[in-house]
Design an enzyme around this catalytic site. Structure first.
Site, PDB file in Angstrom:
ATOM      1  N   GLY A  30       0.807  -1.223   0.000  1.00  0.00           N
ATOM      2  CA  GLY A  30       0.000   0.000   0.000  1.00  0.00           C
ATOM      3  C   GLY A  30       0.834   1.265   0.000  1.00  0.00           C
ATOM      4  O   GLY A  30       1.891   1.341  -0.649  1.00  0.00           O
ATOM      5  N   ASP A  32       2.538   2.514   2.358  1.00  0.00           N
ATOM      6  CA  ASP A  32       3.809   2.260   3.048  1.00  0.00           C
ATOM      7  C   ASP A  32       4.870   1.789   2.041  1.00  0.00           C
ATOM      8  O   ASP A  32       5.996   2.314   2.001  1.00  0.00           O
ATOM      9  CB  ASP A  32       3.555   1.189   4.122  1.00  0.00           C
ATOM     10  CG  ASP A  32       4.686   1.063   5.126  1.00  0.00           C
ATOM     11  OD1 ASP A  32       5.614   1.889   5.095  1.00  0.00           O
ATOM     12  OD2 ASP A  32       4.629   0.125   5.949  1.00  0.00           O
ATOM     13  N   THR A 116      -7.543   2.640   5.880  1.00  0.00           N
ATOM     14  CA  THR A 116      -8.668   2.368   4.967  1.00  0.00           C
ATOM     15  C   THR A 116      -8.316   1.415   3.820  1.00  0.00           C
ATOM     16  O   THR A 116      -9.138   1.168   2.948  1.00  0.00           O
ATOM     17  CB  THR A 116      -9.235   3.665   4.359  1.00  0.00           C
ATOM     18  OG1 THR A 116      -8.224   4.300   3.565  1.00  0.00           O
ATOM     19  CG2 THR A 116      -9.720   4.615   5.428  1.00  0.00           C
TER      20      THR A 116
HETATM   21  N1  AR6 Z   1      -0.675   7.647  -2.187  1.00  0.00           N
HETATM   22  C1  AR6 Z   1      -1.787   7.958  -1.478  1.00  0.00           C
HETATM   23  N2  AR6 Z   1      -2.616   7.036  -0.962  1.00  0.00           N
HETATM   24  C2  AR6 Z   1      -2.332   5.744  -1.202  1.00  0.00           C
HETATM   25  C3  AR6 Z   1      -1.192   5.326  -1.937  1.00  0.00           C
HETATM   26  C4  AR6 Z   1      -0.339   6.350  -2.441  1.00  0.00           C
HETATM   27  N3  AR6 Z   1       0.758   6.074  -3.145  1.00  0.00           N
HETATM   28  N4  AR6 Z   1      -1.186   3.962  -1.994  1.00  0.00           N
HETATM   29  C5  AR6 Z   1      -2.278   3.548  -1.325  1.00  0.00           C
HETATM   30  N5  AR6 Z   1      -2.973   4.594  -0.853  1.00  0.00           N
HETATM   31  P1  AR6 Z   1      -2.960   0.991   3.089  1.00  0.00           P
HETATM   32  P2  AR6 Z   1      -3.609   0.660   5.956  1.00  0.00           P
HETATM   33  C6  AR6 Z   1      -4.208   4.624  -0.042  1.00  0.00           C
HETATM   34  O1  AR6 Z   1      -3.374  -0.400   2.818  1.00  0.00           O
HETATM   35  O2  AR6 Z   1      -5.000   0.268   5.628  1.00  0.00           O
HETATM   36  C7  AR6 Z   1       0.895  -1.762   4.796  1.00  0.00           C
HETATM   37  O3  AR6 Z   1       1.322  -3.019   4.390  1.00  0.00           O
HETATM   38  C8  AR6 Z   1      -5.142   3.442  -0.138  1.00  0.00           C
HETATM   39  O4  AR6 Z   1      -6.012   3.576  -1.259  1.00  0.00           O
HETATM   40  O5  AR6 Z   1      -1.699   1.482   2.479  1.00  0.00           O
HETATM   41  O6  AR6 Z   1      -3.387   1.663   7.058  1.00  0.00           O
HETATM   42  C9  AR6 Z   1       1.505  -1.342   6.125  1.00  0.00           C
HETATM   43  O7  AR6 Z   1       2.823  -1.824   6.286  1.00  0.00           O
HETATM   44  C10 AR6 Z   1      -5.894   3.539   1.188  1.00  0.00           C
HETATM   45  O8  AR6 Z   1      -6.996   4.429   1.071  1.00  0.00           O
HETATM   46  O9  AR6 Z   1      -2.790   1.254   4.705  1.00  0.00           O
HETATM   47  C11 AR6 Z   1       0.565  -1.939   7.120  1.00  0.00           C
HETATM   48  O10 AR6 Z   1       0.879  -3.299   7.391  1.00  0.00           O
HETATM   49  C12 AR6 Z   1      -4.878   4.164   2.138  1.00  0.00           C
HETATM   50  O11 AR6 Z   1      -3.808   4.632   1.322  1.00  0.00           O
HETATM   51  C13 AR6 Z   1      -0.768  -1.865   6.437  1.00  0.00           C
HETATM   52  O12 AR6 Z   1      -0.492  -1.818   5.043  1.00  0.00           O
HETATM   53  C14 AR6 Z   1      -4.335   3.244   3.193  1.00  0.00           C
HETATM   54  O13 AR6 Z   1      -4.164   1.943   2.668  1.00  0.00           O
HETATM   55  C15 AR6 Z   1      -1.520  -0.606   6.820  1.00  0.00           C
HETATM   56  O14 AR6 Z   1      -2.816  -0.656   6.288  1.00  0.00           O
END
Ligand code: AR6
Length: 165
Positions: A30, A32, A116
């Site tokens: 994601g 991260d 999310t």
């Molecule tokens: N720019 C902006 N938003 C983004 C991007 C980007 N490049 N990529 C994804 N999103 P998530 P979580 C949005 O899954 O739910 C990781 O493995 C995406 O559409 O990244 O907090 C970490 O290491 C979504 O709305 O984070 C943790 O283990 C939002 O970012 C876990 O995921 C968050 O999605 C955290 O899960």
């Protein structure tokens, strides 16, 4: 004023972008994964010195190869139905990120939708919490950006913000 945009957060030239990290701060998928790829390997090296991060808390690092000067790492709650303090923990992520930003002379800050994605927090409830805290802090910053990753998410944020104003 809160800016609601659709963008890849790694491209933003701001004082700090916020990362939705995991407790070990050692990277993942994601947003991260995208932040670690764009910041380069020094981010992981730095994160290894931070000793992890509890859910709801926040830590700060340099931005390394990112256009952003800093990365604020916060760990959102994993959604497990709503009775496991997910809402106050998500609120704490935003509050603690803003507080850390203020302590570090960050004047412009961009947030993704913490929890999310993989962590499954319902998007509308998460947007309400995010925008609620952003409204509390916006006066103390030059720019507060809600960085959505799709037009649909940005539309939801705009709708939620409109209902709050
Ligand atoms: N720019 C902006 N938003 C983004 C991007 C980007 N490049 N990529 C994804 N999103 P998530 P979580 C949005 O899954 O739910 C990781 O493995 C995406 O559409 O990244 O907090 C970490 O290491 C979504 O709305 O984070 C943790 O283990 C939002 O970012 C876990 O995921 C968050 O999605 C955290 O899960």
């Amino acid at each position: 004023m809160i800016e609601i945009i659709t963008a890849d957060i790694t491209t933003l030239e701001v004082d700090a972008i916020v990362n939705a990290a995991s407790n070990d701060l050692l990277g993942g998928g994601g947003v991260d994964g995208a932040i670690h790829r764009a910041a380069g390997p020094l981010l992981l090296k730095y994160c290894k010195t931070l000793g992890g991060c509890r859910t709801g808390e926040a830590k700060i690092s340099p931005g390394f190869e990112l256009p952003a000067r800093r990365v604020i790492l916060t760990v959102g709650p994993v959604w497990s139905g709503g009775d496991a303090y997910e809402a106050p923990l998500l609120r704490a992520c935003y509050v603690n990120s803003f507080e850390l930003a203020l302590e570090n002379a960050v004047h412009s800050i961009a947030f993704p939708g913490i929890s999310t994605g993989v962590y499954g927090f319902p998007k509308e409830a998460a947007a309400k919490i995010a925008l609620d805290v952003m409204l509390q802090y916006e006066d103390r910053f030059d720019r507060v950006i809600a960085c959505c990753f799709s037009e649909a998410d940005a539309g939801l944020y705009r709708q939620v913000l409109k209902a709050k104003l």
